[in-house]
Motif scaffolding. Structure first.
Motif, mmCIF file in Angstrom:
data_model
loop_
_atom_site.group_PDB
_atom_site.id
_atom_site.type_symbol
_atom_site.label_atom_id
_atom_site.label_comp_id
_atom_site.label_asym_id
_atom_site.label_seq_id
_atom_site.Cartn_x
_atom_site.Cartn_y
_atom_site.Cartn_z
ATOM 1 N N GLU A 164 0.828 -1.186 0.000
ATOM 2 C CA GLU A 164 0.000 0.000 0.000
ATOM 3 C C GLU A 164 0.873 1.252 0.000
ATOM 4 O O GLU A 164 1.780 1.378 0.813
ATOM 5 C CB GLU A 164 -0.871 -0.008 1.245
ATOM 6 C CG GLU A 164 -1.949 1.022 1.207
ATOM 7 C CD GLU A 164 -2.762 0.964 2.472
ATOM 8 O OE1 GLU A 164 -3.844 0.376 2.437
ATOM 9 O OE2 GLU A 164 -2.308 1.488 3.500
ATOM 10 N N ARG A 200 5.603 5.273 0.783
ATOM 11 C CA ARG A 200 5.260 4.317 1.808
ATOM 12 C C ARG A 200 6.187 4.618 2.983
ATOM 13 O O ARG A 200 7.410 4.629 2.834
ATOM 14 C CB ARG A 200 5.488 2.902 1.303
ATOM 15 C CG ARG A 200 5.030 1.843 2.255
ATOM 16 C CD ARG A 200 5.370 0.481 1.689
ATOM 17 N NE ARG A 200 5.511 -0.468 2.766
ATOM 18 C CZ ARG A 200 4.491 -1.092 3.344
ATOM 19 N NH1 ARG A 200 3.282 -0.902 2.910
ATOM 20 N NH2 ARG A 200 4.692 -1.914 4.338
ATOM 21 N N ARG A 208 14.273 -5.644 0.282
ATOM 22 C CA ARG A 208 13.139 -6.511 0.595
ATOM 23 C C ARG A 208 11.978 -6.253 -0.345
ATOM 24 O O ARG A 208 11.322 -7.166 -0.809
ATOM 25 C CB ARG A 208 12.675 -6.242 2.024
ATOM 26 C CG ARG A 208 13.584 -6.850 3.044
ATOM 27 C CD ARG A 208 12.741 -7.383 4.191
ATOM 28 N NE ARG A 208 13.607 -8.047 5.158
ATOM 29 C CZ ARG A 208 13.829 -7.574 6.372
ATOM 30 N NH1 ARG A 208 13.233 -6.473 6.767
ATOM 31 N NH2 ARG A 208 14.617 -8.214 7.188
ATOM 32 N N GLU A 221 -0.269 -11.974 1.340
ATOM 33 C CA GLU A 221 -1.620 -12.256 0.891
ATOM 34 C C GLU A 221 -2.395 -10.954 0.803
ATOM 35 O O GLU A 221 -2.594 -10.274 1.785
ATOM 36 C CB GLU A 221 -2.293 -13.181 1.890
ATOM 37 C CG GLU A 221 -3.627 -13.668 1.411
ATOM 38 C CD GLU A 221 -4.003 -14.944 2.124
ATOM 39 O OE1 GLU A 221 -5.164 -15.090 2.455
ATOM 40 O OE2 GLU A 221 -3.109 -15.765 2.348
ATOM 41 N N PRO A 277 10.924 -1.140 11.333
ATOM 42 C CA PRO A 277 9.847 -2.044 10.921
ATOM 43 C C PRO A 277 10.200 -2.880 9.690
ATOM 44 O O PRO A 277 10.980 -2.448 8.852
ATOM 45 C CB PRO A 277 8.698 -1.096 10.599
ATOM 46 C CG PRO A 277 9.346 0.200 10.264
ATOM 47 C CD PRO A 277 10.629 0.260 11.056
ATOM 48 N N ARG A 278 9.629 -4.017 9.642
ATOM 49 C CA ARG A 278 9.867 -4.890 8.497
ATOM 50 C C ARG A 278 9.070 -4.391 7.316
ATOM 51 O O ARG A 278 7.986 -3.867 7.454
ATOM 52 C CB ARG A 278 9.439 -6.311 8.843
ATOM 53 C CG ARG A 278 10.213 -6.865 9.999
ATOM 54 C CD ARG A 278 9.649 -8.182 10.407
ATOM 55 N NE ARG A 278 9.724 -9.128 9.307
ATOM 56 C CZ ARG A 278 9.300 -10.366 9.389
ATOM 57 N NH1 ARG A 278 8.782 -10.790 10.509
ATOM 58 N NH2 ARG A 278 9.397 -11.173 8.372
ATOM 59 N N ILE A 279 9.636 -4.607 6.186
ATOM 60 C CA ILE A 279 8.956 -4.071 5.017
ATOM 61 C C ILE A 279 8.068 -5.126 4.368
ATOM 62 O O ILE A 279 7.018 -4.841 3.843
ATOM 63 C CB ILE A 279 9.973 -3.491 4.020
ATOM 64 C CG1 ILE A 279 9.264 -2.739 2.912
ATOM 65 C CG2 ILE A 279 10.879 -4.542 3.443
ATOM 66 C CD1 ILE A 279 8.847 -1.377 3.282
ATOM 67 N N THR A 280 8.487 -6.358 4.445
ATOM 68 C CA THR A 280 7.612 -7.399 3.901
ATOM 69 C C THR A 280 7.045 -8.186 5.069
ATOM 70 O O THR A 280 7.508 -8.090 6.190
ATOM 71 C CB THR A 280 8.368 -8.365 2.984
ATOM 72 O OG1 THR A 280 9.478 -8.875 3.702
ATOM 73 C CG2 THR A 280 8.809 -7.679 1.729
ATOM 74 N N GLU A 281 6.073 -8.967 4.761
ATOM 75 C CA GLU A 281 5.298 -9.559 5.818
ATOM 76 C C GLU A 281 5.171 -11.053 5.604
ATOM 77 O O GLU A 281 4.914 -11.499 4.505
ATOM 78 C CB GLU A 281 3.895 -8.919 5.727
ATOM 79 C CG GLU A 281 3.146 -8.986 6.987
ATOM 80 C CD GLU A 281 4.042 -8.706 8.148
ATOM 81 O OE1 GLU A 281 4.335 -9.685 8.853
ATOM 82 O OE2 GLU A 281 4.449 -7.569 8.361
ATOM 83 N N LYS A 322 3.305 -14.544 5.845
ATOM 84 C CA LYS A 322 1.893 -14.874 5.752
ATOM 85 C C LYS A 322 1.322 -15.067 7.158
ATOM 86 O O LYS A 322 1.913 -15.702 7.997
ATOM 87 C CB LYS A 322 1.754 -16.182 4.980
ATOM 88 C CG LYS A 322 0.406 -16.352 4.343
ATOM 89 C CD LYS A 322 0.492 -17.503 3.366
ATOM 90 C CE LYS A 322 -0.723 -17.522 2.477
ATOM 91 N NZ LYS A 322 -0.551 -18.456 1.385
ATOM 92 N N SER A 366 -3.340 -7.493 4.867
ATOM 93 C CA SER A 366 -3.260 -6.962 3.528
ATOM 94 C C SER A 366 -4.144 -5.735 3.439
ATOM 95 O O SER A 366 -5.065 -5.568 4.217
ATOM 96 C CB SER A 366 -3.710 -8.004 2.532
ATOM 97 O OG SER A 366 -5.082 -8.246 2.713
ATOM 98 N N THR A 392 -1.239 -0.878 6.542
ATOM 99 C CA THR A 392 -0.060 -1.391 5.876
ATOM 100 C C THR A 392 0.376 -2.658 6.583
ATOM 101 O O THR A 392 -0.033 -2.934 7.690
ATOM 102 C CB THR A 392 1.079 -0.370 5.919
ATOM 103 O OG1 THR A 392 1.179 0.093 7.245
ATOM 104 C CG2 THR A 392 0.790 0.771 4.990
ATOM 105 N N SER A 393 1.192 -3.398 5.907
ATOM 106 C CA SER A 393 1.473 -4.727 6.436
ATOM 107 C C SER A 393 2.777 -4.785 7.206
ATOM 108 O O SER A 393 3.449 -5.779 7.226
ATOM 109 C CB SER A 393 1.482 -5.736 5.295
ATOM 110 O OG SER A 393 2.361 -5.298 4.302
ATOM 111 N N ASP A 394 3.122 -3.688 7.820
ATOM 112 C CA ASP A 394 4.340 -3.729 8.624
ATOM 113 C C ASP A 394 4.112 -4.527 9.898
ATOM 114 O O ASP A 394 3.068 -4.452 10.507
ATOM 115 C CB ASP A 394 4.760 -2.317 9.038
ATOM 116 C CG ASP A 394 5.494 -1.625 7.907
ATOM 117 O OD1 ASP A 394 5.805 -0.465 8.075
ATOM 118 O OD2 ASP A 394 5.719 -2.268 6.875
ATOM 119 N N PRO A 417 13.271 -6.960 12.714
ATOM 120 C CA PRO A 417 14.660 -7.394 12.785
ATOM 121 C C PRO A 417 15.569 -6.177 12.666
ATOM 122 O O PRO A 417 15.182 -5.143 12.145
ATOM 123 C CB PRO A 417 14.804 -8.297 11.576
ATOM 124 C CG PRO A 417 13.777 -7.814 10.608
ATOM 125 C CD PRO A 417 12.668 -7.219 11.415
#
Lengths: 179, 385
Positions: free
Chosen positions: A95, A110, A135, A147, B332-336, B338, B343, B371-373, B380
């Protein structure tokens, strides 16, 4: 298209303009505020071509964002400042928020951090920026892709799967009920 | 169709119609939204639905101490006509001073009976701070101090939830000079795990999601170092704020009603505490009425109601002070992974869950989305990667 490369000249100029503009904003509007982290300065990190524009990280003493600049400057003009839009990147869908500046025009961002006091030095911030961008721009391993489904506006996701509400809800059904 | 699925549908069929017209579709949508609010995978919505529709509803005893009933009001004041029925039918609210039908001795007897019958199984919810000065005489129910009630009710509770800032950390009754010695529940029941859901009022979905998590998994959701559910309190308001682009570009309202204020610019200079307050307000909003329905969205600076030491403590106009304690490990982590993150679409669904029934989901979804942080605390260390 996903690999890092050199943005073309026009784009390089716009990336440099980011630094100039936010340095100016910092001097003019932010410097006196307690949220301004004096140990840091404005810097762009890892800008690379993405679709028709480019993507990279902007570090300032008051925030750090992933920034998306469109090649076509009018591309996101129909959105209002603060609108949220989903962008498909190699790591999955993310997003972004629509931002705008009188000199730079419309861009997507972002947030990675704000305030910036968690970073003691510019090097720490830069290091985090590199990791974050890596990343974002690296394809997630199979099964790890975030997802994501979309219910509202979705732009710029060519070839994306059908992520409408129906498809989303259908996925909730236990598999054996489809028989 | 497997046995368990059959059972789940049987449960849901029984559920349908028993809730003043909630359809199964709406109910599933609600449960999916709740799953999304908590950052659970979408499929978990079904498990939540099963648990919530189970005839085994967890008994809830709700104690009100020094409070204004705002927490209860916010829980009930949802524009969705059936939300309160959903709440009240998904759980068995055995005792609640404001909502119970009985009064006086009858109400107290009902509470006692439920505590006996459900020993070790009931969920205790507390709103309001607990006065401790002078033996706690400043708040009494049925002739006994709320302090006594709390100790007595907590003893055999399966889980304890402190709802609202008062119960979480003392809230407004504990602000200076704190004449009643008001304290949060966790300062009284020091030997028990307490879930804090601060806010003034707290968002009802954060409470509901916590209860449904307990119902579904038989354990409480993951908590942060202030015992708040991470799914709701893992990000600064400032990070998710729709006015953030104005902050970035240095556009501020400097006076109420000035040009910048009317244009919707950043409220930081008006004392907005967004940069030091952890809560999901900008992502899930209030009252199910669509975009902008939260303090900052309406032009009122965040005053930090969820945050101990900020809300009711700092002057409303004072510039947000910024915590410098956060080391870079909190990046914060940028990807998440599952199952951890929410989402955008799922969060929008959660945010618009009630509006969705009224066809407002698209409007809401276009504006909202978490956001998916992952939680900053769990992130990390980029230095170590």
């Amino acid at each position: 298209m996903t690999g890092p490369g050199q943005p073309d000249q026009a784009m390089q100029a716009r990336v440099s303009a980011l630094v100039a503009r936010f340095t100016h904003i910092g001097e003019e509007r932010m410097r006196e505020l307690p949220i301004y982290h004096h140990a840091l300065h404005v810097e762009v990190v890892g800008f690379q071509p993405w679709e028709d524009g480019s993507i990279g990280v902007l570090i300032t003493p008051w925030f750090m964002n992933v920034m998306l600049l469109a090649g076509d400057k009018s591309r996101w003009r129909s959105f209002g400042v603060g609108d949220k839009v989903v962008q498909k990147l190699p790591s999955g869908e993310h997003e972004f928020v629509v931002g705008e500046d009188e000199a730079l025009g419309v861009y997507l961002f972002r947030s990675l951090a704000s305030p910036m006091f968690r970073f003691k030095t510019q090097a720490q911030a830069r290091n985090a920026a590199v990791v974050a961008l890596q990343r974002l721009m690296t394809a997630a391993a199979a099964g790890e892709e975030s997802e994501t489904s979309k219910d509202g506006k979705q732009i710029d996701a060519p070839g994306g799967q059908d992520l409408g509400r129906r498809a989303f809800l259908r996925r909730l059904l236990p598999e054996d009920t489809s028989r | 169709m497997s046995q368990s699925t059959k059972q789940s549908y049987a449960g849901l069929d029984g559920y349908e119609g028993s809730l003043g017209g909630v359809t199964r579709r709406e109910f599933l949508k609600f449960c999916t939204g709740i799953a999304a609010t908590m950052g659970l995978p979408a499929g978990m919505g079904m498990r939540i639905a099963e648990a919530a529709a189970s005839p085994q509803r967890p008994p809830v005893i709700w104690l009100s101490a020094q409070e204004c009933t705002g927490c209860t009001e916010s829980l009930l004041r949802s524009t969705h006509p059936t939300l309160e029925q959903l709440i009240l039918d998904a759980i068995s609210l055995d005792y609640h001073e404001t909502l119970c039908a009985g009064a006086g001795h009858q109400a107290e007897a009902a509470k006692k009976a439920s505590m006996e019958a459900n020993k070790g199984k009931y969920v205790l919810v507390v709103d309001g701070s607990i006065p401790t000065k002078d033996g706690g005489i400043y708040c009494k129910i049925a002739g006994r101090t709320v302090l006594e009630h709390l100790h007595e009710t907590a003893e055999h509770a399966a889980a304890i939830i402190a709802i609202g800032s008062c119960a979480s950390w003392g809230g407004i009754p504990s602000s200076g000079p704190n004449p009643t010695g008001a304290k949060g529940v966790s300062k009284i029941l020091t030997d028990r795990p307490i879930v804090n859901i601060p806010g003034c009022p707290p968002n009802p979905y954060n409470f509901l999601a916590t209860v449904l998590h307990f119902l579904t998994f038989n354990r409480l959701p993951e908590l942060d170092n202030k015992a708040r559910p991470k799914f709701a309190y893992n990000r600064l308001i400032h990070e998710n704020c729709e006015r953030r682009p104005h902050f970035d570009a240095g556009r501020f309202a400097v006076e109420f009603g000035d040009d910048g204020h009317r244009k919707g610019w950043c409220l930081y200079k008006l004392g907005c505490k967004g940069p030091e307050t952890y809560a999901n307000c900008p992502a899930i909003l209030f009252g199910d009425v669509g975009p902008g329905a939260w303090p900052v969205g309406t032009g009122a600076p965040c005053f930090g109601c969820t945050e101990e030491g900020v809300g009711f403590t700092k002057a409303i106009h004072a510039l947000s002070e910024l915590k410098t304690v956060t080391p870079p490990v909190t990046y914060p982590r940028i990807t998440e992974d599952k199952g951890q993150g929410v989402s955008a679409g799922a969060a929008a669904l959660a945010a618009g869950i009630v509006g969705a029934a009224a066809g407002a989901a698209v409007v809401v979804a276009s504006k909202i989305g978490k956001t998916s942080d992952a939680p900053p605390k769990a992130g990390p260390d980029p230095e170590q990667e």
